[in-house]
Design a protein around this motif. Structure first.
Motif, mmCIF file in Angstrom:
data_model
loop_
_atom_site.group_PDB
_atom_site.id
_atom_site.type_symbol
_atom_site.label_atom_id
_atom_site.label_comp_id
_atom_site.label_asym_id
_atom_site.label_seq_id
_atom_site.Cartn_x
_atom_site.Cartn_y
_atom_site.Cartn_z
ATOM 1 N N GLY A 35 17.229 13.688 0.372
ATOM 2 C CA GLY A 35 17.256 13.263 -1.398
ATOM 3 C C GLY A 35 16.154 13.880 -1.319
ATOM 4 N N THR A 36 15.470 13.121 -2.244
ATOM 5 C CA THR A 36 14.582 13.692 -3.672
ATOM 6 C C THR A 36 13.643 12.007 -3.670
ATOM 7 O OG1 THR A 36 15.768 15.211 -5.216
ATOM 8 C CG2 THR A 36 13.792 14.209 -5.558
ATOM 9 N N LEU A 37 11.860 12.728 -3.371
ATOM 10 C CA LEU A 37 11.095 11.480 -3.167
ATOM 11 C C LEU A 37 10.542 11.347 -4.669
ATOM 12 C CD1 LEU A 37 9.040 9.369 -1.889
ATOM 13 C CD2 LEU A 37 8.251 12.240 -0.992
ATOM 14 N N LEU A 38 10.519 10.462 -5.684
ATOM 15 C CA LEU A 38 9.873 10.218 -6.426
ATOM 16 C C LEU A 38 8.319 9.234 -5.578
ATOM 17 C CD1 LEU A 38 8.861 9.542 -9.192
ATOM 18 C CD2 LEU A 38 10.781 7.790 -9.040
ATOM 19 N N THR A 39 6.920 10.212 -6.520
ATOM 20 C CA THR A 39 5.862 9.227 -6.565
ATOM 21 C C THR A 39 4.599 10.101 -6.818
ATOM 22 O OG1 THR A 39 3.698 9.162 -4.660
ATOM 23 C CG2 THR A 39 5.249 10.963 -4.281
ATOM 24 N N ASP A 40 3.672 9.424 -7.150
ATOM 25 C CA ASP A 40 3.070 10.015 -8.098
ATOM 26 C C ASP A 40 1.503 10.675 -7.275
ATOM 27 O OD1 ASP A 40 3.442 9.597 -10.767
ATOM 28 O OD2 ASP A 40 3.254 7.667 -10.153
ATOM 29 N N SER A 41 1.877 10.279 -5.713
ATOM 30 C CA SER A 41 0.030 10.547 -5.177
ATOM 31 C C SER A 41 0.548 11.783 -4.604
ATOM 32 C CB SER A 41 0.656 9.679 -3.738
ATOM 33 O OG SER A 41 -0.916 9.851 -2.897
ATOM 34 N N PRO A 42 0.007 13.064 -4.812
ATOM 35 C CA PRO A 42 0.095 14.388 -3.741
ATOM 36 C C PRO A 42 0.099 13.801 -2.379
ATOM 37 C CG PRO A 42 -2.187 14.042 -4.763
ATOM 38 C CD PRO A 42 -1.018 12.412 -5.380
ATOM 39 N N MET A 101 15.847 10.645 -11.303
ATOM 40 C CA MET A 101 16.643 11.294 -10.398
ATOM 41 C C MET A 101 18.128 10.562 -10.546
ATOM 42 S SD MET A 101 14.110 14.014 -10.208
ATOM 43 C CE MET A 101 15.582 16.020 -9.936
ATOM 44 N N GLU A 102 18.968 11.541 -9.604
ATOM 45 C CA GLU A 102 20.220 10.910 -9.673
ATOM 46 C C GLU A 102 20.578 10.834 -7.724
ATOM 47 O OE1 GLU A 102 24.055 12.995 -10.920
ATOM 48 O OE2 GLU A 102 23.631 11.415 -12.966
ATOM 49 N N ASN A 103 19.800 11.344 -7.207
ATOM 50 C CA ASN A 103 19.534 11.740 -6.010
ATOM 51 C C ASN A 103 18.428 11.769 -5.459
ATOM 52 O OD1 ASN A 103 17.748 14.206 -7.117
ATOM 53 N ND2 ASN A 103 18.127 15.677 -5.727
ATOM 54 N N THR A 104 17.425 10.143 -6.085
ATOM 55 C CA THR A 104 16.117 10.265 -5.048
ATOM 56 C C THR A 104 16.554 9.021 -4.670
ATOM 57 O OG1 THR A 104 15.246 10.042 -8.134
ATOM 58 C CG2 THR A 104 14.418 8.171 -5.879
ATOM 59 N N GLU A 105 15.869 9.760 -3.545
ATOM 60 C CA GLU A 105 16.401 8.850 -2.380
ATOM 61 C C GLU A 105 14.714 7.713 -2.145
ATOM 62 O OE1 GLU A 105 18.092 7.644 1.395
ATOM 63 O OE2 GLU A 105 18.975 9.378 -0.039
ATOM 64 N N PHE A 106 13.956 8.070 -2.034
ATOM 65 C CA PHE A 106 12.736 7.196 -1.627
ATOM 66 C C PHE A 106 11.806 6.947 -2.884
ATOM 67 C CE2 PHE A 106 13.812 8.180 2.351
ATOM 68 C CZ PHE A 106 13.959 6.920 3.522
ATOM 69 N N VAL A 107 10.593 5.766 -3.515
ATOM 70 C CA VAL A 107 10.544 6.131 -4.147
ATOM 71 C C VAL A 107 8.673 4.866 -3.269
ATOM 72 C CG1 VAL A 107 9.394 4.664 -6.311
ATOM 73 C CG2 VAL A 107 11.692 5.406 -5.717
ATOM 74 N N TRP A 119 16.699 -1.973 -5.688
ATOM 75 C CA TRP A 119 15.946 -0.932 -4.416
ATOM 76 C C TRP A 119 15.608 -2.096 -3.228
ATOM 77 C CZ3 TRP A 119 10.829 0.801 -7.598
ATOM 78 C CH2 TRP A 119 10.976 2.348 -8.078
ATOM 79 N N GLN A 120 15.143 -1.327 -2.205
ATOM 80 C CA GLN A 120 15.297 -1.840 -0.962
ATOM 81 C C GLN A 120 13.460 -1.342 -0.584
ATOM 82 O OE1 GLN A 120 17.255 -1.342 2.199
ATOM 83 N NE2 GLN A 120 16.206 -2.785 3.375
ATOM 84 N N MET A 121 12.353 -2.933 -0.574
ATOM 85 C CA MET A 121 11.502 -2.150 0.414
ATOM 86 C C MET A 121 10.843 -1.860 2.262
ATOM 87 S SD MET A 121 7.205 -3.998 -0.022
ATOM 88 C CE MET A 121 8.135 -5.098 1.420
ATOM 89 N N VAL A 122 11.037 -1.064 2.507
ATOM 90 C CA VAL A 122 11.368 0.207 3.608
ATOM 91 C C VAL A 122 10.097 -0.017 4.686
ATOM 92 C CG1 VAL A 122 13.609 1.040 3.693
ATOM 93 C CG2 VAL A 122 11.364 2.459 2.957
ATOM 94 N N TYR A 123 8.788 0.595 3.657
ATOM 95 C CA TYR A 123 7.712 0.529 4.062
ATOM 96 C C TYR A 123 6.598 -0.076 3.549
ATOM 97 C CZ TYR A 123 3.429 2.628 6.940
ATOM 98 O OH TYR A 123 2.451 3.052 7.721
ATOM 99 N N ASP A 124 5.382 -0.678 4.334
ATOM 100 C CA ASP A 124 4.059 -1.439 3.418
ATOM 101 C C ASP A 124 3.245 -0.365 4.079
ATOM 102 O OD1 ASP A 124 2.241 -2.673 1.646
ATOM 103 O OD2 ASP A 124 2.713 -4.934 2.369
ATOM 104 N N ALA A 125 2.229 -0.134 3.151
ATOM 105 C CA ALA A 125 0.521 0.685 3.865
ATOM 106 C C ALA A 125 -0.044 -0.105 3.287
ATOM 107 C CB ALA A 125 0.964 2.013 3.444
ATOM 108 N N VAL A 178 6.029 2.138 0.306
ATOM 109 C CA VAL A 178 7.533 2.840 0.149
ATOM 110 C C VAL A 178 9.012 1.965 -0.239
ATOM 111 C CG1 VAL A 178 9.161 4.975 1.549
ATOM 112 C CG2 VAL A 178 6.410 4.769 1.827
ATOM 113 N N TYR A 179 10.012 2.447 -0.674
ATOM 114 C CA TYR A 179 11.670 1.887 -1.701
ATOM 115 C C TYR A 179 12.389 2.902 -1.409
ATOM 116 C CZ TYR A 179 8.097 -1.426 -3.824
ATOM 117 O OH TYR A 179 7.034 -2.218 -4.095
ATOM 118 N N ARG A 180 13.248 2.458 -0.842
ATOM 119 C CA ARG A 180 14.700 2.687 -0.457
ATOM 120 C C ARG A 180 15.065 2.982 -2.116
ATOM 121 N NH1 ARG A 180 17.108 5.576 3.537
ATOM 122 N NH2 ARG A 180 16.093 4.175 5.067
#
Length: 446
Positions: free
Chosen positions: A356-363, A386-392, A422-428, A442-444
């Protein structure tokens, strides 16, 4: 009989040997910086723009859908490099910057003497910034090339280099404007004045290209300097991080000017320093050491006026600058480590197979995730998902609500909540968050 005819004494080519030693010594210091990593997001952001150009031919920031306030020349060059060596090759961009910096040092040494080259290369600002994938190494080379061309009387070449510099980095605009005005007022021939139209047109083009994002730098400065509410506090912080790399070159520049006046370079140096101090005091600029790279080159040119015994002062000054460089290199990991949450989140995403596609504001997240630029977008680019967004991959920091619209659209993110669907899948949740690092979750998208 053996001939008694006098043979010419063989001269030792000490200048090329010294120049080679200086270049080798600087590369050793740059290698130390390289092993310590990259401290600032801008380097990753420039890589992202260059990778987007290398893969798609579009010179836009995937996270904002705009130019991000940056000028095109460096990212075009970096994109061409990535097109040749691979779009994910950040090391190649660091090598490119190192070569550009070495070229600047070589040009200074050839045009103004080894003293200038040494004072430039071994300044902490040069060591820390000269090998980073940012625009300043290229813009500084173009500024020095323009000044060298002007000194040699190459009017066309000078105008071309100034045009390139103003399309590379907004930081050199004050210097370019002052240089153009100086040439306009002092140029002995009308032809030299006419040639300044080229850099002025390039400056106008640069203003037009960055018109939509002109306030982004000020927004970042406002966020980063929240703990410095007053002009005096900002200038004090600027002085704290600036006096070591700038004090010795400034003293040598003043002494060099005293021996051999160079009013044009003195005007450019002083005018640039005044502009930097004014912008920082107003809160429009953070005062990063990147902005000093071109100033260090100008001070090195002024120091070339040293003569006789005073010229020997450049040797202990260079040694002291190397000592200061080692001090800053010990501080560098404290800045690099603040990227850890974004790096950890990116590494986690890299193990997912990148569907899918990733939504993030961090390069930084984008780089470490391995997502191609065309499958990444930021919350500044679109009003919704976006419709195909997999992760945020969300940067969870209240300080950045003015910069990341995602935190405004989903305010529950700031309070530990999870948006519907959404589902939280990882917390850094790294230990560096306690010291100023930006936490990332990171959210799915279900």
């Amino acid at each position: 009989m053996r001939s008694t005819e006098a043979r010419p004494a063989q001269t030792t080519p000490w200048k090329p040997l010294v120049a080679g030693g200086l270049a080798l010594g600087w590369l050793v210091l740059a290698q130390q910086r390289y092993r310590l990593g990259i401290a600032w997001e801008d380097s990753y952001h420039h890589w992202l723009r260059a990778a987007q150009f290398a893969r798609t031919g579009l010179l836009l920031d995937p996270l904002t859908g705009s130019s991000n306030g940056w000028l095109p020349l460096y990212d075009l060059l970096a994109g061409c490099v990535l097109a040749l060596v691979g779009w994910h090759n950040l090391d190649a961009l660091m090598l490119l910057s190192a070569l550009l910096t070495l070229a600047t040092g070589a040009l200074l040494a050839r045009q103004w003497g080894l003293v200038s080259g040494a004072l430039f290369l071994f300044n902490p600002v040069t060591v820390l910034t000269g090998s980073l994938p940012v625009a300043e190494p290229l813009s500084t080379l173009l500024v020095v090339a323009a000044l060298a061309g002007a000194q040699k009387g190459h009017s066309k070449r000078t105008a071309l280099f100034w045009s390139g510099a103003v399309l590379c980095d907004r930081g050199v605009w004050p210097i370019a404007v002052l240089a153009i005005l100086w040439q306009w007022l002092t140029g002995p021939r009308a032809r030299e004045r006419v040639l300044q139209v080229g850099p002025l047109l390039a400056l106008g083009l640069g203003l037009w290209l960055t018109r939509a994002d002109s306030n982004r730098t000020a927004l970042w400065a406002a966020v980063d300097q929240q703990q410095l509410p007053g002009a005096w506090e900002r200038l004090e912080a600027l002085w704290t991080y600036s006096w070591r790399p700038l004090l010795l070159p400034t003293l040598l520049a003043v002494a060099g000017y005293w021996h051999r006046a160079n009013p044009r370079i003195a005007l450019l140096s002083l005018g640039y320093l005044v502009v930097i101090a004014a912008l920082v005091s107003r809160g429009d600029l953070t005062g990063s050491n990147r902005y000093y790279l071109v100033l260090v080159a100008l001070l090195a040119i002024l120091a070339s006026g040293l003569s006789g015994f005073t010229r020997l002062l450049a040797v202990p000054a260079t040694v002291m600058l190397v000592v200061f460089t080692q001090h800053y290199l010990t501080l560098w990991p404290q800045w690099v480590v603040l990227n850890r949450p974004s790096e950890l989140a990116g590494r986690w995403l890299a193990r997912t197979g990148k569907p899918g596609t990733l939504l993030t504001d961090s390069p930084v997240v984008v780089y470490w995730s391995g997502y191609p630029p065309e499958r990444v977008y930021g919350s500044q680019k679109r009003d919704g998902l976006m419709e195909n967004t997999e992760f945020v991959a969300a940067v969870i920091d209240e300080r950045y609500t003015r910069l990341y619209p995602l935190l405004v659209r989903y305010p529950e993110l700031l309070h530990g909540g999870v948006p519907p669907g959404w589902q939280m899948v990882y917390d850094a949740a790294d230990w560096t968050v306690r010291y100023g690092a930006k936490p990332v979750r990171v959210y799915r998208v279900l």
